[in-house]
Design a protein around this motif. Sequence first.
Motif, PDB file in Angstrom:
ATOM      1  N   ILE A 100       0.828  -1.207   0.000  1.00 34.32           N
ATOM      2  CA  ILE A 100       0.000   0.000   0.000  1.00 34.32           C
ATOM      3  C   ILE A 100       0.863   1.258   0.000  1.00 34.32           C
ATOM      4  O   ILE A 100       0.527   2.255  -0.646  1.00 34.32           O
ATOM      5  CB  ILE A 100      -0.954  -0.002   1.200  1.00 34.32           C
ATOM      6  CG1 ILE A 100      -1.943  -1.173   1.081  1.00 34.32           C
ATOM      7  CG2 ILE A 100      -1.735   1.311   1.296  1.00 34.32           C
ATOM      8  CD1 ILE A 100      -2.748  -1.430   2.340  1.00 34.32           C
ATOM      9  N   ALA A 247      -4.384   3.321   4.219  1.00 34.98           N
ATOM     10  CA  ALA A 247      -5.059   3.680   2.972  1.00 34.98           C
ATOM     11  C   ALA A 247      -5.782   5.015   3.110  1.00 34.98           C
ATOM     12  O   ALA A 247      -5.757   5.850   2.186  1.00 34.98           O
ATOM     13  CB  ALA A 247      -6.039   2.580   2.570  1.00 34.98           C
ATOM     14  N   TYR A 251      -5.014   8.484   1.005  1.00 33.05           N
ATOM     15  CA  TYR A 251      -6.093   9.181   0.289  1.00 33.05           C
ATOM     16  C   TYR A 251      -6.099  10.651   0.681  1.00 33.05           C
ATOM     17  O   TYR A 251      -6.164  11.547  -0.174  1.00 33.05           O
ATOM     18  CB  TYR A 251      -7.440   8.547   0.589  1.00 33.05           C
ATOM     19  CG  TYR A 251      -8.595   9.251  -0.108  1.00 33.05           C
ATOM     20  CD1 TYR A 251      -8.896   8.969  -1.429  1.00 33.05           C
ATOM     21  CD2 TYR A 251      -9.325  10.227   0.557  1.00 33.05           C
ATOM     22  CE1 TYR A 251      -9.927   9.626  -2.082  1.00 33.05           C
ATOM     23  CE2 TYR A 251     -10.377  10.898  -0.084  1.00 33.05           C
ATOM     24  CZ  TYR A 251     -10.660  10.590  -1.396  1.00 33.05           C
ATOM     25  OH  TYR A 251     -11.678  11.273  -2.030  1.00 33.05           O
TER      26      TYR A 251
END
Length: 259
Positions: A100, A247, A251
């Motif tokens: 990620i 995550a 973002y």
Amino acid sequence: MQRYFVAPEQIKEGVVTITGEDAHHAVRVMRMKPEDRLIACDGQGCTVLASVVDAAPQEVRAEVLEKLAPDSEPAWRITIAQSLPKGDKMELVIQKGTEIGAAAFLPFESQRMVVQYDGKKEAKRLERWGKIAKEAAEQSHRHCIPAIQPFLTWKGLLKEIGQYDLALFCYEAEGKDAHGIGIADAVRQWKREQGDGASAPRVLLIVGSEGGFTEREAKEASEAGARLIALGRRILRTETAGLVGLACLLYESGEMGGA
């Protein structure tokens, strides 16, 4: 295209030298031969495209064709501080967290930690985790391998909080409260406070073990400078929480189209 991480001294004078397990993998698994191309990264910002000149299981030599931009690394350097979970859950956190975009992983001790930490096994454990991070970084086309930091006590973790621009403490009690602050709120509040200095921060995301955190730990983390946050109103498994938080942070940083 296959990617390999090498030491900085293995890229010099226009030649990449790959040895050990990576050379064996290139020749025996990937069936590389002269004129095949590969990507080599030194983990310190130098990434090159190279063409194989000599291929043997003990050593692969490749000619550097061009330098590549390290365009897959997030601007925000996010460390997942994970209270040591049982079994192989830490391996999952490291593998998926690397894919990620985590910059580092920091295992630590908390009051409700289920497993008993064994300092005698730390070196072997760090070696295993480092290998997992390397393989995940290659698979996901990272330019750097995330650092696996030594295990910290709870007091050691509290001292670390002040070394980061932003520290977020994942606390389930915040999620049960309709007024609990989430990652987006915490990040936007921090951005307002920082103004133009919010572009490339070092962030610490603190995640509890299977038993979560105690009220005392939440209080001490807050006093040390961490912001208590929720990851929604559902209870996430320890190996899920850090990945969700990572995550969300990427973002909010604009990495995935947010901000």
